[in-house]
Design an enzyme around this catalytic site. Structure first.
Site, PDB file in Angstrom:
ATOM      1  N   HIS A   1      -2.364  -5.464   1.454  1.00  0.00           N
ATOM      2  CA  HIS A   1      -3.767  -5.952   1.281  1.00  0.00           C
ATOM      3  C   HIS A   1      -3.176  -7.461   0.972  1.00  0.00           C
ATOM      4  CE1 HIS A   1      -7.556  -7.074  -0.533  1.00  0.00           C
ATOM      5  NE2 HIS A   1      -7.046  -7.460  -1.590  1.00  0.00           N
TER       6      HIS A   1
ATOM      7  N   ASN B   1      -2.063   0.255   6.874  1.00  0.00           N
ATOM      8  CA  ASN B   1      -1.588  -1.221   7.343  1.00  0.00           C
ATOM      9  C   ASN B   1      -0.775  -2.066   6.121  1.00  0.00           C
ATOM     10  OD1 ASN B   1      -3.605  -2.011   5.844  1.00  0.00           O
ATOM     11  ND2 ASN B   1      -4.762  -2.953   7.326  1.00  0.00           N
TER      12      ASN B   1
ATOM     13  N   GLU C   1      -9.478 -10.964  -7.723  1.00  0.00           N
ATOM     14  CA  GLU C   1      -8.676  -9.575  -7.414  1.00  0.00           C
ATOM     15  C   GLU C   1      -7.507  -9.778  -8.668  1.00  0.00           C
ATOM     16  OE1 GLU C   1      -9.916  -9.234  -2.839  1.00  0.00           O
ATOM     17  OE2 GLU C   1      -7.768  -9.465  -3.452  1.00  0.00           O
TER      18      GLU C   1
ATOM     19  N   TYR D   1     -12.266  -1.705  -4.049  1.00  0.00           N
ATOM     20  CA  TYR D   1     -12.591  -2.020  -2.840  1.00  0.00           C
ATOM     21  C   TYR D   1     -14.326  -1.933  -2.656  1.00  0.00           C
ATOM     22  CZ  TYR D   1      -8.307  -2.129  -0.053  1.00  0.00           C
ATOM     23  OH  TYR D   1      -7.299  -2.343   0.270  1.00  0.00           O
TER      24      TYR D   1
ATOM     25  N   LYS E   1       0.967  -1.228  -0.030  1.00  0.00           N
ATOM     26  CA  LYS E   1       0.022   0.150   0.206  1.00  0.00           C
ATOM     27  C   LYS E   1       0.762   1.255  -0.101  1.00  0.00           C
ATOM     28  CE  LYS E   1      -3.923  -2.236   2.202  1.00  0.00           C
ATOM     29  NZ  LYS E   1      -4.901  -2.027   3.412  1.00  0.00           N
TER      30      LYS E   1
HETATM   31  P1  ADP Z   1      -8.075  -6.724   5.696  1.00  0.00           P
HETATM   32  O1  ADP Z   1      -7.188  -5.893   4.916  1.00  0.00           O
HETATM   33  O2  ADP Z   1      -7.361  -7.302   6.903  1.00  0.00           O
HETATM   34  O3  ADP Z   1      -8.711  -7.830   4.864  1.00  0.00           O
HETATM   35  P2  ADP Z   1     -10.629  -5.462   5.632  1.00  0.00           P
HETATM   36  O4  ADP Z   1     -10.515  -6.110   4.251  1.00  0.00           O
HETATM   37  O5  ADP Z   1     -11.660  -5.590   6.683  1.00  0.00           O
HETATM   38  O6  ADP Z   1      -9.289  -5.892   6.192  1.00  0.00           O
HETATM   39  O7  ADP Z   1     -10.570  -3.851   5.480  1.00  0.00           O
HETATM   40  C1  ADP Z   1      -9.887  -3.452   4.372  1.00  0.00           C
HETATM   41  C2  ADP Z   1      -8.692  -2.257   4.510  1.00  0.00           C
HETATM   42  O8  ADP Z   1      -9.781  -1.232   5.217  1.00  0.00           O
HETATM   43  C3  ADP Z   1      -7.917  -2.794   5.715  1.00  0.00           C
HETATM   44  O9  ADP Z   1      -6.702  -3.244   5.439  1.00  0.00           O
HETATM   45  C4  ADP Z   1      -7.728  -1.225   6.149  1.00  0.00           C
HETATM   46  O10 ADP Z   1      -6.667  -0.579   5.215  1.00  0.00           O
HETATM   47  C5  ADP Z   1      -9.043  -0.425   5.980  1.00  0.00           C
HETATM   48  N1  ADP Z   1      -9.693  -0.637   7.315  1.00  0.00           N
HETATM   49  C6  ADP Z   1     -10.313  -1.667   7.877  1.00  0.00           C
HETATM   50  N2  ADP Z   1     -10.856  -1.337   9.133  1.00  0.00           N
HETATM   51  C7  ADP Z   1     -10.931   0.108   9.076  1.00  0.00           C
HETATM   52  C8  ADP Z   1     -11.032   0.797  10.303  1.00  0.00           C
HETATM   53  N3  ADP Z   1     -11.981   0.574  11.307  1.00  0.00           N
HETATM   54  N4  ADP Z   1     -10.762   2.183   9.982  1.00  0.00           N
HETATM   55  C9  ADP Z   1     -10.112   2.781   9.008  1.00  0.00           C
HETATM   56  N5  ADP Z   1      -9.555   1.741   8.008  1.00  0.00           N
HETATM   57  C10 ADP Z   1      -9.915   0.309   8.016  1.00  0.00           C
HETATM   58 MG    MG Z   2      -9.963  -7.533   3.365  1.00  0.00          MG
END
Ligand code: ADP
Ligand code: MG
Length: 140
Positions: free
Chosen positions: A117, A114, A128, A51, A11
């Protein structure tokens, strides 16, 4: 055991801090092979489409803005049990909850920024991967 492919994205927080090599080293160290890779700057429309499953979540707008804030590196990873293996080395979405030594525990700035992805199922991985790559670009 079955060979799988999964989609990974490094990212914008990772490209901004020049962490792509360090993260790739962890991916390869876990036995996953990077069989396709390119650096892109997503448009808003592309990030929203990628997304789309999250469009009802309260953080959707901020997530899209973050994902277009700089270049990303999109990758196809291949290996045994690749979907779950990549999720394991990524660590939990919230870096505060991620296991030590995971990518997010080591590098993530926040629950949003974070660093990586990873596809969460084999079915989503296929979808994807085809969002970003043509078959001819994937070279095992
Ligand atoms: P993951 O990436 O672990 O699969 P999700 O699919 O639930 O997590 O969420 C997609 C992305 O959205 C996350 O990687 C993060 O960048 C963002 N995200 C998830 N939860 C939050 C939150 N509570 N606040 C802000 N951004 C979030
Ligand atoms: Mg996810």
């Amino acid at each position: 055991m079955t060979q799988q492919r999964t989609l990974s994205i490094l990212k914008p927080d990772a490209t901004r801090r020049n962490l792509t090599g360090k993260i790739n080293s962890l991916i390869e160290g876990a036995g996953l092979k990077i069989v396709a890779q390119k650096r892109l700057h997503l448009s808003k429309q592309q990030a929203e489409a990628f997304y789309a499953v999250h469009k009802e979540r309260p953080f959707f707008g901020e997530l899209v803005d973050f994902m277009i804030s700089g270049p990303v590196v999109v990758q196809v990873l291949e290996g045994e049990n690749a979907v779950q293996k990549n999720r394991d080395i990524m660590g939990a979405t919230d870096p505060k909850k991620a296991e030590p030594h995971t990518i997010r525990a080591q590098f993530a700035e926040s629950i949003e920024a974070n660093s990586v992805h990873g596809s969460d199922s084999l079915e989503n991985a296929k979808q994807e991967i085809s969002f970003f790559f043509a078959g001819i670009e994937i070279l095992p």
